[in-house]
Design an enzyme around this catalytic site. Structure first.
Site, PDB file in Angstrom:
ATOM      1  N   THR A 125      30.341  -7.941   3.352  1.00  0.00           N
ATOM      2  CA  THR A 125      29.747  -9.168   3.896  1.00  0.00           C
ATOM      3  C   THR A 125      30.678 -10.379   3.765  1.00  0.00           C
ATOM      4  OG1 THR A 125      28.048 -10.796   3.299  1.00  0.00           O
ATOM      5  CG2 THR A 125      28.553  -9.231   1.633  1.00  0.00           C
ATOM      6  N   ASP A 126      30.393 -11.400   4.566  1.00  0.00           N
ATOM      7  CA  ASP A 126      31.151 -12.665   4.444  1.00  0.00           C
ATOM      8  C   ASP A 126      30.785 -13.397   3.150  1.00  0.00           C
ATOM      9  OD1 ASP A 126      28.547 -13.427   5.194  1.00  0.00           O
ATOM     10  OD2 ASP A 126      29.165 -14.664   6.893  1.00  0.00           O
ATOM     11  N   GLU A 127      29.666 -12.999   2.520  1.00  0.00           N
ATOM     12  CA  GLU A 127      29.199 -13.718   1.330  1.00  0.00           C
ATOM     13  C   GLU A 127      30.120 -13.520   0.132  1.00  0.00           C
ATOM     14  OE1 GLU A 127      25.029 -13.762   0.542  1.00  0.00           O
ATOM     15  OE2 GLU A 127      24.521 -13.285   2.612  1.00  0.00           O
ATOM     16  N   TYR A 149      23.538 -10.577  -5.422  1.00  0.00           N
ATOM     17  CA  TYR A 149      23.804  -9.724  -4.253  1.00  0.00           C
ATOM     18  C   TYR A 149      25.282  -9.770  -3.872  1.00  0.00           C
ATOM     19  CZ  TYR A 149      24.444  -8.705   0.727  1.00  0.00           C
ATOM     20  OH  TYR A 149      24.931  -8.230   1.915  1.00  0.00           O
ATOM     21  N   LYS A 153      28.331  -6.879  -3.998  1.00  0.00           N
ATOM     22  CA  LYS A 153      29.113  -6.462  -2.828  1.00  0.00           C
ATOM     23  C   LYS A 153      30.611  -6.676  -3.079  1.00  0.00           C
ATOM     24  CE  LYS A 153      27.676  -5.263   0.654  1.00  0.00           C
ATOM     25  NZ  LYS A 153      27.338  -3.887   1.096  1.00  0.00           N
TER      26      LYS A 153
HETATM   27  N1  LIG Z   1      22.187  -7.918   7.705  1.00  0.00           N
HETATM   28  C1  LIG Z   1      23.266  -8.701   7.681  1.00  0.00           C
HETATM   29  O1  LIG Z   1      23.264  -9.802   8.211  1.00  0.00           O
HETATM   30  C2  LIG Z   1      24.523  -8.205   7.001  1.00  0.00           C
HETATM   31  C3  LIG Z   1      25.707  -8.950   7.137  1.00  0.00           C
HETATM   32  C4  LIG Z   1      26.885  -8.475   6.554  1.00  0.00           C
HETATM   33  C5  LIG Z   1      26.859  -7.288   5.844  1.00  0.00           C
HETATM   34  N2  LIG Z   1      25.704  -6.607   5.699  1.00  0.00           N
HETATM   35  C6  LIG Z   1      25.730  -5.334   4.959  1.00  0.00           C
HETATM   36  O2  LIG Z   1      25.286  -4.327   5.828  1.00  0.00           O
HETATM   37  C7  LIG Z   1      24.594  -3.328   5.106  1.00  0.00           C
HETATM   38  C8  LIG Z   1      23.221  -3.083   5.729  1.00  0.00           C
HETATM   39  O3  LIG Z   1      22.470  -4.281   5.764  1.00  0.00           O
HETATM   40  P1  LIG Z   1      21.045  -4.301   6.461  1.00  0.00           P
HETATM   41  O4  LIG Z   1      20.777  -5.713   6.804  1.00  0.00           O
HETATM   42  O5  LIG Z   1      20.969  -3.269   7.509  1.00  0.00           O
HETATM   43  O6  LIG Z   1      20.106  -3.901   5.225  1.00  0.00           O
HETATM   44  P2  LIG Z   1      18.685  -3.229   5.166  1.00  0.00           P
HETATM   45  O7  LIG Z   1      18.083  -3.706   3.898  1.00  0.00           O
HETATM   46  O8  LIG Z   1      17.947  -3.434   6.425  1.00  0.00           O
HETATM   47  O9  LIG Z   1      19.000  -1.667   5.049  1.00  0.00           O
HETATM   48  C9  LIG Z   1      19.588  -1.081   3.937  1.00  0.00           C
HETATM   49  C10 LIG Z   1      19.248   0.397   3.936  1.00  0.00           C
HETATM   50  O10 LIG Z   1      19.957   0.992   2.834  1.00  0.00           O
HETATM   51  C11 LIG Z   1      19.081   1.886   2.172  1.00  0.00           C
HETATM   52  N3  LIG Z   1      19.489   2.012   0.777  1.00  0.00           N
HETATM   53  C12 LIG Z   1      19.566   1.012  -0.152  1.00  0.00           C
HETATM   54  N4  LIG Z   1      19.994   1.507  -1.326  1.00  0.00           N
HETATM   55  C13 LIG Z   1      20.176   2.834  -1.143  1.00  0.00           C
HETATM   56  C14 LIG Z   1      20.598   3.892  -1.987  1.00  0.00           C
HETATM   57  N5  LIG Z   1      20.896   3.676  -3.279  1.00  0.00           N
HETATM   58  N6  LIG Z   1      20.680   5.139  -1.474  1.00  0.00           N
HETATM   59  C15 LIG Z   1      20.357   5.376  -0.189  1.00  0.00           C
HETATM   60  N7  LIG Z   1      19.942   4.423   0.666  1.00  0.00           N
HETATM   61  C16 LIG Z   1      19.861   3.168   0.188  1.00  0.00           C
HETATM   62  C17 LIG Z   1      17.699   1.273   2.314  1.00  0.00           C
HETATM   63  O11 LIG Z   1      16.693   2.250   2.134  1.00  0.00           O
HETATM   64  C18 LIG Z   1      17.755   0.688   3.708  1.00  0.00           C
HETATM   65  O12 LIG Z   1      17.275   1.617   4.668  1.00  0.00           O
HETATM   66  C19 LIG Z   1      24.549  -3.810   3.663  1.00  0.00           C
HETATM   67  O13 LIG Z   1      25.604  -3.191   2.965  1.00  0.00           O
HETATM   68  C20 LIG Z   1      24.803  -5.297   3.767  1.00  0.00           C
HETATM   69  O14 LIG Z   1      25.419  -5.779   2.608  1.00  0.00           O
HETATM   70  C21 LIG Z   1      24.534  -7.032   6.268  1.00  0.00           C
END
Ligand SMILES: NC(=O)c1ccc[n+]([C@@H]2O[C@H](COP(=O)([O-])OP(=O)(O)OC[C@H]3O[C@@H](n4cnc5c(N)ncnc54)[C@H](O)[C@@H]3O)[C@@H](O)[C@H]2O)c1
Length: 338
Positions: A125-127, A149, A153
């Site tokens: 993430t950008d965070e 969080y 990351k």
């Molecule tokens: N949503 C954003 O804006 C954003 C931006 C940058 C990066 N990210 C990164 O993208 C990824 C996905 O984000 P998202 O928004 O889709 O999140 P989300 O919360 O919608 O989905 C995360 C999924 O991961 C699964 N999960 C969590 N821990 C787990 C584990 N230990 N074993 C198996 N499954 C597990 C959850 O069940 C869920 O289905 C993350 O790594 C997040 O840091 C998200």
């Protein structure tokens, strides 16, 4: 057709990536523990799709699945993702986002000892760069995470780089800005506003809504991830951004405008309500994504008006998605227990 493993493929970005990869005719294996934020409403129905309900901390099962399917690529999208939850209950964040990644790295390391090829694309993430008050952070910018969080990351990113350097593990990291689009859990800003508008509820905005985020439509992110898998250089990080920053208040006003334009009659309670700020709230994230633009020839395509319109339309057409989620998971304010 390639075999591709996606962890966290039932979450927001994961659901979109799984659909994207199936459309590209790949065989997709999804490993997800099905946490509160997982999408169970609309699962892919396709012979080229396999699902395993599994925590990425389960080393033995993970090893078995990887040895059975021998995927060419593993997209690690599994993570705990909500900053406010990480403030109240950080343990699960360390468990999934650090120990889970460590576990994946160990399994991949051992799999490669048998001369098997696999590329890890880890979604970060950008965070991790922390508060970017001026300019934009490129990939060389120092890590300075502010929340449990983002610290979890950042830790995972460091761990991955150490495995690339020490064990030659073939991994690439993408650091993306805020995503929006279909299947996003309503605890996050955009789907929260949409859900509250649909349910005639106030629109809570932290502080005075001046915090600024960079926004990308989730499909554009999926395309970038695919490019990174195909062309990304091992050991490198790629920022994935749109260059478009918006203050939260302006974004919410845009969403309201879209609803009005669609002829949606806003309920009496649908009003912006400024609420207590998040502890440690970063004021601004902004990526410099010139590296992926130049080296991988990727650029985000969807302008914010089109992306937001698509998103609102999706939530209007898929009200069952919201109904499939228990309200207790998104109606209470979190992140104030400090
Ligand atoms: N949503 C954003 O804006 C954003 C931006 C940058 C990066 N990210 C990164 O993208 C990824 C996905 O984000 P998202 O928004 O889709 O999140 P989300 O919360 O919608 O989905 C995360 C999924 O991961 C699964 N999960 C969590 N821990 C787990 C584990 N230990 N074993 C198996 N499954 C597990 C959850 O069940 C869920 O289905 C993350 O790594 C997040 O840091 C998200």
């Amino acid at each position: 057709m390639k075999k591709i493993l996606v962890t966290g493929g039932s979450g927001f970005i994961g659901s979109n990536l799984v659909n994207y990869l199936i459309k590209k005719n790949h065989f997709v294996i999804n490993i997800d523990k099905l946490a509160y934020s997982s999408n169970t409403y609309n699962k892919p129905q396709n012979k080229n799709y396999k699902f395993f309900k599994l925590d990425i901390n389960n080393k033995n099962q993970l090893k078995k699945i990887i040895e059975k399917y021998k995927p060419e690529c593993l997209f690690n999208i599994a993570a705990e993702t909500h900053v406010d939850r990480s403030i109240d209950s950080p343990f699960q964040f360390m468990h999934s986002n650090i120990m889970g990644v460590f576990n994946l790295l160990e399994v991949i390391k051992n799999f490669r000892k048998k001369n098997k090829k696999i590329k890890l694309v880890h979604i970060s993430t950008d965070e991790v760069y922390g508060d970017i008050k001026i300019n934009r952070s490129n990939e060389k910018y120092p890590y300075n995470p502010s929340s449990p969080y983002s610290a979890s990351k950042a830790s995972a990113d460091h761990l991955i780089k150490s495995y690339v350097r020490t064990y030659n593990l073939p991994a690439v990291i993408s650091n993306c800005c805020n995503n929006y689009g279909p299947y996003q859990f309503p605890e996050k800003l955009i789907p929260k506003m949409i859900t509250n508008i649909l349910n005639n509820r106030p629109l809570p905005i932290y502080a005075k809504g001046q915090n600024s985020r960079e926004w990308i439509y989730v499909e554009d992110h999926c395309e970038a991830l695919y490019k990174i898998f195909k062309k990304g250089k091992i050991g490198e990080s790629y920022n994935v951004g749109s260059n478009l920053n918006l203050k939260n208040i302006d974004l919410v006003k845009m969403i309201l405008k879209i609803f009005k334009k669609k002829g949606f009659k806003l309920g009496k309670k649908v009003k912006i309500k400024f609420v207590k700020d998040r502890p440690g709230h970063d004021f601004r994230y902004a990526l410099n994504s010139k590296k992926i633009f130049k080296e991988l020839k990727w650029k985000s395509k969807t302008n914010i008006n089109k992306g937001l319109n698509n998103t609102v339309d999706w939530y209007l057409k898929n009200k069952k998605f919201i109904r499939s989620i228990s309200k207790k998971h998104y109606s209470t304010r979190l992140g104030l227990k400090i």
